[in-house]
Design a protein around this motif. Structure first.
Motif, PDB file in Angstrom:
ATOM      1  N   ARG A   1       0.822  -1.213   0.000  1.00 14.69           N
ATOM      2  CA  ARG A   1       0.000   0.000   0.000  1.00 14.69           C
ATOM      3  C   ARG A   1       0.853   1.258   0.000  1.00 14.69           C
ATOM      4  O   ARG A   1       0.506   2.257  -0.633  1.00 14.69           O
ATOM      5  N   LEU A   2       1.973   1.209   0.706  1.00 14.09           N
ATOM      6  CA  LEU A   2       2.851   2.388   0.736  1.00 14.09           C
ATOM      7  C   LEU A   2       3.512   2.618  -0.622  1.00 14.09           C
ATOM      8  O   LEU A   2       3.664   3.764  -1.062  1.00 14.09           O
ATOM      9  N   ARG A   3       3.910   1.535  -1.293  1.00 12.44           N
ATOM     10  CA  ARG A   3       4.537   1.685  -2.613  1.00 12.44           C
ATOM     11  C   ARG A   3       3.546   2.224  -3.633  1.00 12.44           C
ATOM     12  O   ARG A   3       3.935   2.872  -4.612  1.00 12.44           O
TER      13      ARG A   3
ATOM     14  N   TRP B   1       2.420  11.291  -0.661  1.00 14.47           N
ATOM     15  CA  TRP B   1       3.513  11.344   0.319  1.00 14.47           C
ATOM     16  C   TRP B   1       3.725  12.778   0.804  1.00 14.47           C
ATOM     17  O   TRP B   1       3.992  13.007   1.992  1.00 14.47           O
TER      18      TRP B   1
ATOM     19  N   LEU C   1      -4.815   3.743   2.948  1.00 18.83           N
ATOM     20  CA  LEU C   1      -3.921   3.256   3.997  1.00 18.83           C
ATOM     21  C   LEU C   1      -4.653   2.587   5.154  1.00 18.83           C
ATOM     22  O   LEU C   1      -4.135   1.637   5.743  1.00 18.83           O
TER      23      LEU C   1
ATOM     24  N   VAL D   1       2.504   5.680   9.775  1.00 18.33           N
ATOM     25  CA  VAL D   1       3.324   6.474   8.852  1.00 18.33           C
ATOM     26  C   VAL D   1       3.485   7.912   9.343  1.00 18.33           C
ATOM     27  O   VAL D   1       4.599   8.445   9.370  1.00 18.33           O
TER      28      VAL D   1
END
Length: 312
Positions: A60-62, A69, A175, A183
């Protein structure tokens, strides 16, 4: 109210009560370096949240683009590090009630800003509830001594409180509450360390004494880990507009806990203000009436894959 709305309301309420208690903990950290304290708080919270981030966190972060971001960095800088810094700066020349009153106006701002950003009109019932909450927060806090700098930093605190909700809206769905909390805590810890080195040099971090350590542990474990996850879980279920109504409970909780450490009292004004806050939350969140058809929370319109992705 249906089960989803009820759970979301209870989670948002719990989160804001915990944040209100953190104001009392802040009074025990007056001599501790600001940036160092924020680094320890968010750094410890990040380490505790990391194992709870959920399956597929790396994937999910990628999948996040550069824009998201950047939004996460702004969320940490404005809604976490910046908010706390603004409150601290305001209290240097103003009594604590002054930034508290401005922060109490956050439900009104969010009730207007979020719908406009989504291309729709503000909901009248939510706006009415937000006004009740703001008046109640003012009644609880009162208005203290201040100057131009105190007012300016109090406005910055209001911006931070609004940003904590508004900036999270587009990243909450991809997220989920736990990964989002993880995060932003990691980013906030890094930003706090950078700010500390630039502002205070080698004195930005020191070993806390027993009282300071207890206050920092409370803020990291209870307010940040539990509070942040509950907040975003609540916002996921009832939306940013209704969730922010519960921020009116922050000054109420602060007023209730202040006598425990001898930094305030709870009297008739606080009782009246608390009643106004509760009334505003009840009206604006829909607790006094069932949701009208076609006005269900956004979380109920998600597809099955989206709900599965965000399920805790």
């Amino acid at each position: 109210m249906n089960a989803t709305t009820t759970r979301g309301s209870l989670l948002a309420a719990l989160a804001c009560v915990l944040v209100g208690g953190s104001f009392t903990a802040n009074s025990l950290l007056g001599d501790y370096p600001y940036a160092g304290g924020q680094f320890l708080r968010y750094g410890l919270a990040f380490l505790l949240l990391l194992p709870l981030a959920g399956p597929g966190a790396a994937t999910r972060l990628r999948a996040l683009g550069a824009g998201r971001w950047l939004r996460l960095a702004l969320l940490a800088a404005v809604g976490m590090v910046g908010f706390n810094l603004a409150v601290l700066a305001a209290e240097r020349t103003a009594e604590p009630a002054v930034p508290g009153v401005f922060v109490g106006c956050a439900p009104v701002v969010v009730a207007v800003v979020v719908p406009l950003l989504e291309g729709r009109r503000p909901q009248r019932i939510v706006l009415y509830g937000a006004l009740f909450v703001a008046v109640g927060a003012f009644t609880v806090q009162g208005w203290g001594r201040t100057d131009g700098a105190g007012i300016a930093f109090s406005v910055c605190a209001l911006v931070g409180e609004v940003g904590f909700a508004v900036l999270a809206v587009p990243v909450l769905r991809p997220l989920g509450p736990r990964l989002l909390s993880t995060v932003v805590c990691g980013i906030a810890a890094a930003e706090s360390a950078l700010a500390g080195v630039l502002a205070d040099g080698s004195g930005w971090l020191r070993r806390p004494d027993a009282v300071e350590a207890g206050a920092l542990l409370w803020q990291a474990v209870v307010v940040t880990v539990v509070g942040f996850v509950c907040w975003y879980m609540g916002m996921q279920r009832i939306g940013a507009e209704r969730a922010t109504l519960f921020s009116g409970l922050i000054p109420v909780a602060a007023a209730c806990t202040a006598p425990l450490v001898g930094t305030g009292s709870y009297g008739a004004a606080q009782a009246v203000g608390s009643a106004l806050v509760f009334a505003g939350v009840a009206v604006g969140s829909g607790a006094t009436r069932p949701f009208a058809r076609g006005r269900r929370p956004a979380a109920e319109h998600q597809t099955a894959p989206e709900r599965s992705l965000e399920k805790l």
